[in-house]
Design an enzyme around this catalytic site. Sequence first.
Site, PDB file in Angstrom:
ATOM      1  N   HIS A   1      -6.976  -5.216  10.222  1.00 14.03           N
ATOM      2  CA  HIS A   1      -6.717  -4.901   8.812  1.00 14.03           C
ATOM      3  C   HIS A   1      -5.455  -5.592   8.323  1.00 14.03           C
ATOM      4  O   HIS A   1      -4.537  -5.869   9.087  1.00 14.03           O
ATOM      5  CB  HIS A   1      -6.706  -3.381   8.559  1.00 14.03           C
ATOM      6  CG  HIS A   1      -5.496  -2.649   9.036  1.00 14.03           C
ATOM      7  ND1 HIS A   1      -5.528  -1.331   9.408  1.00 14.03           N
ATOM      8  CD2 HIS A   1      -4.205  -3.039   9.189  1.00 14.03           C
ATOM      9  CE1 HIS A   1      -4.318  -0.957   9.752  1.00 14.03           C
ATOM     10  NE2 HIS A   1      -3.496  -1.967   9.633  1.00 14.03           N
TER      11      HIS A   1
ATOM     12  N   ASP B   1       0.816  -1.217   0.000  1.00 21.08           N
ATOM     13  CA  ASP B   1       0.000   0.000   0.000  1.00 21.08           C
ATOM     14  C   ASP B   1       0.852   1.271   0.000  1.00 21.08           C
ATOM     15  O   ASP B   1       2.076   1.214   0.193  1.00 21.08           O
ATOM     16  CB  ASP B   1      -0.956  -0.003   1.202  1.00 21.08           C
ATOM     17  CG  ASP B   1      -0.272  -0.447   2.492  1.00 21.08           C
ATOM     18  OD1 ASP B   1       0.967  -0.348   2.572  1.00 21.08           O
ATOM     19  OD2 ASP B   1      -0.972  -0.896   3.402  1.00 21.08           O
TER      20      ASP B   1
ATOM     21  N   GLU C   1      -9.517  -2.234   5.606  1.00 21.04           N
ATOM     22  CA  GLU C   1     -10.104  -1.953   6.915  1.00 21.04           C
ATOM     23  C   GLU C   1     -11.388  -2.763   7.115  1.00 21.04           C
ATOM     24  O   GLU C   1     -11.938  -3.307   6.148  1.00 21.04           O
ATOM     25  CB  GLU C   1     -10.424  -0.457   7.003  1.00 21.04           C
ATOM     26  CG  GLU C   1      -9.226   0.452   6.761  1.00 21.04           C
ATOM     27  CD  GLU C   1      -8.267   0.501   7.947  1.00 21.04           C
ATOM     28  OE1 GLU C   1      -8.404  -0.299   8.893  1.00 21.04           O
ATOM     29  OE2 GLU C   1      -7.370   1.352   7.919  1.00 21.04           O
TER      30      GLU C   1
ATOM     31  N   ASN D   1      -7.138  -3.594  14.431  1.00 23.56           N
ATOM     32  CA  ASN D   1      -8.549  -3.792  14.056  1.00 23.56           C
ATOM     33  C   ASN D   1      -8.701  -4.937  13.061  1.00 23.56           C
ATOM     34  O   ASN D   1      -9.774  -5.140  12.500  1.00 23.56           O
ATOM     35  CB  ASN D   1      -9.131  -2.502  13.478  1.00 23.56           C
ATOM     36  CG  ASN D   1      -8.417  -2.066  12.206  1.00 23.56           C
ATOM     37  OD1 ASN D   1      -7.491  -2.736  11.754  1.00 23.56           O
ATOM     38  ND2 ASN D   1      -8.834  -0.959  11.643  1.00 23.56           N
TER      39      ASN D   1
HETATM   40  P1  PGA Z   1       2.524  -2.326  12.731  1.00 17.20           P
HETATM   41  O1  PGA Z   1       1.311  -2.227  11.709  1.00 17.20           O
HETATM   42  O2  PGA Z   1       3.507  -3.263  12.112  1.00 17.20           O
HETATM   43  O3  PGA Z   1       3.075  -0.913  12.819  1.00 17.20           O
HETATM   44  O4  PGA Z   1       1.971  -2.827  14.008  1.00 17.20           O
HETATM   45  C1  PGA Z   1       0.803  -3.383  11.155  1.00 17.20           C
HETATM   46  C2  PGA Z   1      -0.328  -3.037  10.233  1.00 17.20           C
HETATM   47  O5  PGA Z   1      -0.987  -2.009  10.472  1.00 17.20           O
HETATM   48  O6  PGA Z   1      -0.586  -3.788   9.282  1.00 17.20           O
END
Ligand code: PGA
Length: 244
Positions: A138, A67, A143, A136
């Site tokens: 995702h 992304d 999302e 959450n």
């Molecule tokens: P993080 O994020 O590695 O900073 O915990 C993971 C994500 O949001 O996919």
Amino acid sequence: MKIIKVKDIQALNKKAAYLVASQIIEKPNCVLGLATGSTPIGTYQELIKLYNDDIIDFKEVITFNLDEYIGLPNTNPQSYAWFMNRHLFDFINISDNNVHIPNGMAEDIGKECMEYEDQIKKVGGIDLQVMGIGRNGHIGFNEPDVMFENLTHVVELDEQTILDNSRFFNSLEDVPKRAISMGIKTIMNARKILLLATGEKKTEIVHEMIYGRISSNVPATVLQLHPNVIVLVDEAAGKLIKEG
Ligand code: PGA
């Protein structure tokens, strides 16, 4: 899903790097799906070490990132293009032509999404997708309430995600509200997936991803349907799940 638990973040970084390295050794021109976020940084550091020790070579490796924010040029230190250079690409012999990150500055974002998907197809699909998981549920920027049929598309970021990511920006207002993300279908099309999670903040969501009902409310639950997923967690993130 195959679940591997390790003691701590250091052990996770090493093991994740070895798993990626074995893919590169097995297929030197493999297609890797890569991720940003805090979780994979240590894995990238270990991969750089393996590269410096001549154990792996990135000359023919092709990468696609999950992304990118819309509206941030790749010269912006908060862009994911910048992140990838700083944490991995600047330190290995990957060819610029083989690196793909969605262009969040494209004039026609819809076209950019379609072309991104086409590029993945043209090289034969992703061999190994590395990624983290949001609190959450995702994956990428898919999302809660996402459609499982989505290919690469534009997403409106969830409030929780904007809040989580604001730690990297000067203020909450500076966090972009939209991004381009591989869709769930793009991710599910990868031949193999390596999902990494560390720390207590991820304990519950990791449990739900593995044992919860498959639902678009928790996008990562879709991974239960993928035939080749490795979930690699440290003790804290894996507290509620069984190895095996
Ligand atoms: P993080 O994020 O590695 O900073 O915990 C993971 C994500 O949001 O996919």
